[in-house]
Scaffold this active site. Sequence first.
Site, PDB file in Angstrom:
ATOM      1  N   LYS A 135       0.809  -1.243  -0.021  1.00  0.00           N
ATOM      2  CA  LYS A 135       0.002   0.069  -0.045  1.00  0.00           C
ATOM      3  C   LYS A 135       0.760   1.158  -0.132  1.00  0.00           C
ATOM      4  O   LYS A 135       0.468   2.368  -0.087  1.00  0.00           O
ATOM      5  CB  LYS A 135      -0.816   0.056   1.195  1.00  0.00           C
ATOM      6  CG  LYS A 135      -1.752  -1.151   1.533  1.00  0.00           C
ATOM      7  CD  LYS A 135      -2.427  -1.268   2.830  1.00  0.00           C
ATOM      8  CE  LYS A 135      -2.970  -2.273   3.260  1.00  0.00           C
ATOM      9  NZ  LYS A 135      -3.465  -2.530   4.625  1.00  0.00           N
ATOM     10  N   ASP A 178       7.411   2.736  -2.983  1.00  0.00           N
ATOM     11  CA  ASP A 178       7.359   3.600  -1.746  1.00  0.00           C
ATOM     12  C   ASP A 178       8.927   4.179  -1.622  1.00  0.00           C
ATOM     13  O   ASP A 178       9.351   5.004  -1.560  1.00  0.00           O
ATOM     14  CB  ASP A 178       6.578   3.403  -0.634  1.00  0.00           C
ATOM     15  CG  ASP A 178       6.684   2.177  -0.004  1.00  0.00           C
ATOM     16  OD1 ASP A 178       7.694   1.368  -0.764  1.00  0.00           O
ATOM     17  OD2 ASP A 178       6.343   1.925   1.026  1.00  0.00           O
ATOM     18  N   ASP A 204      14.765  -0.175  -0.036  1.00  0.00           N
ATOM     19  CA  ASP A 204      15.823  -0.243   1.295  1.00  0.00           C
ATOM     20  C   ASP A 204      16.831  -1.338   1.024  1.00  0.00           C
ATOM     21  O   ASP A 204      17.761  -1.079   0.329  1.00  0.00           O
ATOM     22  CB  ASP A 204      14.721  -0.737   2.277  1.00  0.00           C
ATOM     23  CG  ASP A 204      15.350  -0.727   3.905  1.00  0.00           C
ATOM     24  OD1 ASP A 204      16.299   0.156   4.253  1.00  0.00           O
ATOM     25  OD2 ASP A 204      14.858  -1.256   4.778  1.00  0.00           O
ATOM     26  N   PHE A 261      14.311   4.979   9.926  1.00  0.00           N
ATOM     27  CA  PHE A 261      12.980   4.449   9.585  1.00  0.00           C
ATOM     28  C   PHE A 261      11.874   5.723   9.353  1.00  0.00           C
ATOM     29  O   PHE A 261      11.963   6.526  10.327  1.00  0.00           O
ATOM     30  CB  PHE A 261      12.288   3.428  10.451  1.00  0.00           C
ATOM     31  CG  PHE A 261      11.246   2.709  10.172  1.00  0.00           C
ATOM     32  CD1 PHE A 261      11.359   1.521   9.383  1.00  0.00           C
ATOM     33  CD2 PHE A 261       9.797   3.175  10.572  1.00  0.00           C
ATOM     34  CE1 PHE A 261      10.330   0.923   8.991  1.00  0.00           C
ATOM     35  CE2 PHE A 261       8.896   2.588  10.209  1.00  0.00           C
ATOM     36  CZ  PHE A 261       8.699   1.274   9.269  1.00  0.00           C
ATOM     37  N   VAL A 262      11.422   5.925   8.180  1.00  0.00           N
ATOM     38  CA  VAL A 262      10.661   6.972   7.896  1.00  0.00           C
ATOM     39  C   VAL A 262       8.952   6.566   7.840  1.00  0.00           C
ATOM     40  O   VAL A 262       8.864   5.622   7.604  1.00  0.00           O
ATOM     41  CB  VAL A 262      11.155   7.697   6.640  1.00  0.00           C
ATOM     42  CG1 VAL A 262      12.400   8.317   6.975  1.00  0.00           C
ATOM     43  CG2 VAL A 262      11.066   6.781   5.352  1.00  0.00           C
ATOM     44  N   ARG A 296       0.235   6.588   7.565  1.00  0.00           N
ATOM     45  CA  ARG A 296       0.347   6.856   6.019  1.00  0.00           C
ATOM     46  C   ARG A 296      -0.301   8.305   5.520  1.00  0.00           C
ATOM     47  O   ARG A 296       0.037   8.652   4.481  1.00  0.00           O
ATOM     48  CB  ARG A 296      -0.439   5.928   5.376  1.00  0.00           C
ATOM     49  CG  ARG A 296      -0.083   4.209   5.465  1.00  0.00           C
ATOM     50  CD  ARG A 296      -0.790   3.444   4.373  1.00  0.00           C
ATOM     51  NE  ARG A 296      -0.534   1.893   4.801  1.00  0.00           N
ATOM     52  CZ  ARG A 296       0.601   1.145   4.574  1.00  0.00           C
ATOM     53  NH1 ARG A 296       1.731   1.788   3.559  1.00  0.00           N
ATOM     54  NH2 ARG A 296       0.413  -0.105   4.833  1.00  0.00           N
TER      55      ARG A 296
HETATM   56  P1  5GP Z   1      13.326  -3.899   1.032  1.00  0.00           P
HETATM   57  O1  5GP Z   1      12.796  -5.155   0.509  1.00  0.00           O
HETATM   58  O2  5GP Z   1      13.862  -3.148   0.015  1.00  0.00           O
HETATM   59  O3  5GP Z   1      14.371  -3.930   2.340  1.00  0.00           O
HETATM   60  O4  5GP Z   1      11.913  -3.180   1.559  1.00  0.00           O
HETATM   61  C1  5GP Z   1      11.088  -2.693   0.927  1.00  0.00           C
HETATM   62  C2  5GP Z   1       9.966  -2.250   1.845  1.00  0.00           C
HETATM   63  O5  5GP Z   1       9.928  -2.348   3.045  1.00  0.00           O
HETATM   64  C3  5GP Z   1       9.191  -1.203   1.274  1.00  0.00           C
HETATM   65  O6  5GP Z   1       8.675  -1.142   0.171  1.00  0.00           O
HETATM   66  C4  5GP Z   1       8.379  -0.526   2.584  1.00  0.00           C
HETATM   67  O7  5GP Z   1       7.256  -0.933   2.670  1.00  0.00           O
HETATM   68  C5  5GP Z   1       9.350  -1.231   3.808  1.00  0.00           C
HETATM   69  N1  5GP Z   1      10.368  -0.322   4.340  1.00  0.00           N
HETATM   70  C6  5GP Z   1      11.805  -0.011   4.222  1.00  0.00           C
HETATM   71  N2  5GP Z   1      12.298   0.890   4.639  1.00  0.00           N
HETATM   72  C7  5GP Z   1      11.277   1.750   5.289  1.00  0.00           C
HETATM   73  C8  5GP Z   1      10.945   3.064   6.152  1.00  0.00           C
HETATM   74  O8  5GP Z   1      12.049   3.528   6.454  1.00  0.00           O
HETATM   75  N3  5GP Z   1       9.976   2.960   6.622  1.00  0.00           N
HETATM   76  C9  5GP Z   1       8.480   2.406   6.287  1.00  0.00           C
HETATM   77  N4  5GP Z   1       7.460   3.033   6.522  1.00  0.00           N
HETATM   78  N5  5GP Z   1       8.743   1.223   5.075  1.00  0.00           N
HETATM   79  C10 5GP Z   1      10.033   0.916   5.137  1.00  0.00           C
HETATM   80 MG    MG Z   2       6.502  -1.254  -0.017  1.00  0.00          MG
END
Ligand code: 5GP
Ligand code: MG
Length: 184
Positions: free
Chosen positions: A45, A102, A105, A154-155, A167
């Site tokens: 989402k 979004d 990471d 963490f944002v 959100r």
């Molecule tokens: P990745 O697989 O690249 O580690 O993570 C992707 C998902 O982790 C993003 O689409 C998001 O949903 C969540 N995520 C990663 N970092 C953050 C953050 O700083 N804040 C939030 N709210 N979600 C994050």
């Molecule tokens: Mg995501």
Amino acid sequence: MKNWEQDVKKVLFHQEEIAIRIKELAGAINEYYGDKELVLVGILKGSAIFFADLARELSCPVMFDFMCVSSYGSSAVSSGMVDIKKDLTTDIAGKNVLLIEDILDTGNTLHELLPILSERKPASLKLCCFLNKPDRRQKPIQADFTGFYIPDEFVVGYGLDYNENYRNLPYVGILKRNVYEDCE
Ligand code: 5GP
Ligand code: MG
């Protein structure tokens, strides 16, 4: 009633800055695709707000579709596995697909998801992420279009949640550590 804003340690990007950056980003996307037809695929989402704002700045013909994949759940640590909870309804074979995320990471989610989408033989598959945390990368995933690079914090806000909250904050802010550490 809870005041969600009190959980935000620092605002990183205000609403006005986000709007300016999205116009720039859309300019780059418009230039790249020209008048080619594009399927925008939003990853639910978290990308919903970014998707809606970006889509309205695009000048090429666009179709919308959405996927929902699980990544973080309610924890702040990535599992490295992707579970498709809602799939596309569009057949993307032969289409130009722009994935709207979004935040990029660790890259673990997209490392799993991109090959699944590539197998469906789109004409092209590019990645546009609103936020990008390069210091956290565990997999060699790169975004083709990035809104903002951010440090390892963490944002929340502008679509991004913690435990499904925050959100709808119109800005991006760093969540106070005690909010998620107290819950673990
Ligand atoms: P990745 O697989 O690249 O580690 O993570 C992707 C998902 O982790 C993003 O689409 C998001 O949903 C969540 N995520 C990663 N970092 C953050 C953050 O700083 N804040 C939030 N709210 N979600 C994050
Ligand atoms: Mg995501």
